[in-house]
Scaffold this motif. Structure first.
Motif, PDB file in Angstrom:
ATOM      1  N   TRP B  34       0.856  -1.192   0.000  1.00  0.00           N
ATOM      2  CA  TRP B  34       0.000   0.000   0.000  1.00  0.00           C
ATOM      3  C   TRP B  34       0.887   1.236   0.000  1.00  0.00           C
ATOM      4  CZ3 TRP B  34      -5.271   0.359  -0.447  1.00  0.00           C
ATOM      5  CH2 TRP B  34      -6.009  -0.824  -0.324  1.00  0.00           C
ATOM      6  N   TYR B  35       0.469   2.198  -0.822  1.00  0.00           N
ATOM      7  CA  TYR B  35       1.183   3.461  -0.936  1.00  0.00           C
ATOM      8  C   TYR B  35       0.215   4.615  -0.774  1.00  0.00           C
ATOM      9  CZ  TYR B  35       5.351   1.150  -2.840  1.00  0.00           C
ATOM     10  OH  TYR B  35       6.472   0.373  -3.023  1.00  0.00           O
ATOM     11  N   ARG B  36       0.748   5.750  -0.360  1.00  0.00           N
ATOM     12  CA  ARG B  36      -0.030   6.980  -0.253  1.00  0.00           C
ATOM     13  C   ARG B  36       0.586   8.029  -1.171  1.00  0.00           C
ATOM     14  NH1 ARG B  36       1.157   9.032   4.926  1.00  0.00           N
ATOM     15  NH2 ARG B  36       2.541  10.566   3.983  1.00  0.00           N
ATOM     16  N   GLN B  37      -0.280   8.830  -1.791  1.00  0.00           N
ATOM     17  CA  GLN B  37       0.198   9.902  -2.640  1.00  0.00           C
ATOM     18  C   GLN B  37      -0.559  11.175  -2.297  1.00  0.00           C
ATOM     19  OE1 GLN B  37      -0.612   9.732  -6.909  1.00  0.00           O
ATOM     20  NE2 GLN B  37       1.378  10.648  -7.341  1.00  0.00           N
ATOM     21  N   ASN B  38       0.188  12.195  -1.969  1.00  0.00           N
ATOM     22  CA  ASN B  38      -0.404  13.500  -1.703  1.00  0.00           C
ATOM     23  C   ASN B  38      -0.395  14.330  -2.972  1.00  0.00           C
ATOM     24  OD1 ASN B  38       0.884  12.672   1.118  1.00  0.00           O
ATOM     25  ND2 ASN B  38      -0.787  14.091   1.481  1.00  0.00           N
ATOM     26  N   GLY B  40      -0.621  14.697  -6.387  1.00  0.00           N
ATOM     27  CA  GLY B  40       0.269  14.755  -7.545  1.00  0.00           C
ATOM     28  C   GLY B  40       1.750  14.712  -7.220  1.00  0.00           C
ATOM     29  N   ARG B  41       2.085  14.247  -6.056  1.00  0.00           N
ATOM     30  CA  ARG B  41       3.501  14.134  -5.691  1.00  0.00           C
ATOM     31  C   ARG B  41       3.932  12.669  -5.763  1.00  0.00           C
ATOM     32  NH1 ARG B  41       4.408  18.242  -0.585  1.00  0.00           N
ATOM     33  NH2 ARG B  41       3.521  20.082  -1.573  1.00  0.00           N
ATOM     34  N   GLY B  42       5.127  12.401  -5.288  1.00  0.00           N
ATOM     35  CA  GLY B  42       5.614  11.032  -5.269  1.00  0.00           C
ATOM     36  C   GLY B  42       4.859  10.188  -4.271  1.00  0.00           C
ATOM     37  N   LEU B  43       4.951   8.894  -4.435  1.00  0.00           N
ATOM     38  CA  LEU B  43       4.265   7.967  -3.541  1.00  0.00           C
ATOM     39  C   LEU B  43       5.125   7.654  -2.323  1.00  0.00           C
ATOM     40  CD1 LEU B  43       3.014   7.471  -6.465  1.00  0.00           C
ATOM     41  CD2 LEU B  43       2.284   5.277  -5.537  1.00  0.00           C
ATOM     42  N   VAL B  44       4.436   7.384  -1.238  1.00  0.00           N
ATOM     43  CA  VAL B  44       5.108   7.010   0.005  1.00  0.00           C
ATOM     44  C   VAL B  44       4.667   5.599   0.376  1.00  0.00           C
ATOM     45  CG1 VAL B  44       5.361   7.498   2.458  1.00  0.00           C
ATOM     46  CG2 VAL B  44       5.279   9.385   0.815  1.00  0.00           C
TER      47      VAL B  44
END
Lengths: 113, 110
Positions: B34-38, B40-44
Motif C-alpha cells: 500500500w502506498y499513499r500519494q499526496n 500529484g507528488r511522489g508515492l510514500v
C-alpha cells in the motif's frame, strides 16, 4: 540519507520533440523503476533497471527508453512526443527490486503541447 | 490493464473516524503493498504484506490480506486531516513489475 531526486520537476515540450528525464536513487539502491501516471490510465510501469541492465519492461512503445549508469543514476527518454505523453513521470528506487518497498521521487510533470 | 482495483474510488470522512479501503486483484501474488500519494507528488510506501501473512499493523494502519478472495483492505484508525491523500495498492503478480490499482481518494474533513 538523501531521498530520490528527479530533474527537471516540470517540463513543457511540443509534439515531435524528444525529452530526457533524470533520476538519482537513494545511495546504495541498485534498482530504479519508472512509472507514468495519468488521470485516465493511472500508474503504469514503464521499466526497471538493476545494475545497469533493464530487468523488466512495461507495455509502452519503443519511443520510451531508458538507461542506468554505473552510479545507479537513471535516465528515461521519450522520442517523438505525442500529446498523450503528457503525464507525471515517477521514478522509484529500491535495494532489491521493484517488488520490494520502493522509495519514490517527487516526479517530473511533462506537458506536451 | 490494472491488476488491482480499489474500492471505493473516493471516500470522505470526518476527523477521528476510521477509513477503510479495499483492493481486489486477479492473479496470485507474492506480496501486496500500500502506498499513499499526496496531491500529484511522489508515492510514500505504507506497508507490505506477504502472501503468507493475514494481517499487519503499522501505527494507525491495519492491513489484511485474504488470498482466497484475492483481496486486501487498509484501515486507517482515528483519521486526521493530514491523512487526506490518494491510497494505492500494488501487487507483484506480473513478475518483476509492480502493478498499481486506480487508487482511493480519501478526504478527511476537520
Amino acid at each position: 540519507k538523501a531521498g530520490v531526486t528527479q530533474t527537471p520537476r516540470y517540463l513543457i515540450k511540443t509534439r515531435g520533440q524528444q525529452v530526457t528525464l533524470s533520476c538519482s536513487p537513494i545511495s546504495g539502491h541498485r534498482s530504479v523503476s519508472w512509472y507514468q501516471q495519468t488521470p485516465g490510465q493511472g500508474l503504469q510501469f514503464l521499466f526497471e533497471y538493476f545494475s545497469e541492465t533493464q530487468r523488466n519492461k512495461g507495455n509502452f512503445p519503443g519511443r520510451f527508453s531508458g538507461r542506468q549508469f554505473s552510479n545507479s543514476r537513471s535516465e528515461m527518454n521519450v522520442s517523438t512526443l505525442e500529446l498523450g505523453d503528457s503525464a507525471l513521470y515517477l521514478c522509484a528506487s529500491s535495494l532489491a527490486g521493484s517488488q520490494n518497498e520502493q522509495f519514490f521521487g517527487p516526479g517530473t510533470r511533462l506537458t506536451v503541447l | 490493464s490494472q491488476q488491482g482495483e480499489e474500492d471505493p474510488q473516493a471516500l470522505s470522512i470526518q476527523e477521528g473516524e476510521n477509513a477503510t479501503m479495499n483492493c481486489s486483484y486477479k492473479t496470485s501474488i507474492n506480496n501486496l503493498q500500500w502506498y499513499r500519494q499526496n496531491s500529484g507528488r511522489g508515492l510514500v510506501h505504507l506497508i507490505l504484506i506477504r502472501s503468507n501473512e493475514r494481517e499487519k499493523h503499522s501505527g494507525r494502519l491495519r492491513v489484511t490480506l485474504d488470498t482466497s478472495k484475492k483481496s486486501s483492505s487498509l484501515l486507517i484508525t482515528a483519521s486526521r486531516a493530514a491523512d487526506t491523500a490518494s491510497y494505492f495498492c500494488a501487487t507483484d503478480a506480473d513478475e518483476g513489475k509492480l502493478i498499481f490499482g486506480q487508487g482511493t481518494e480519501l478526504s478527511v474533513k476537520p
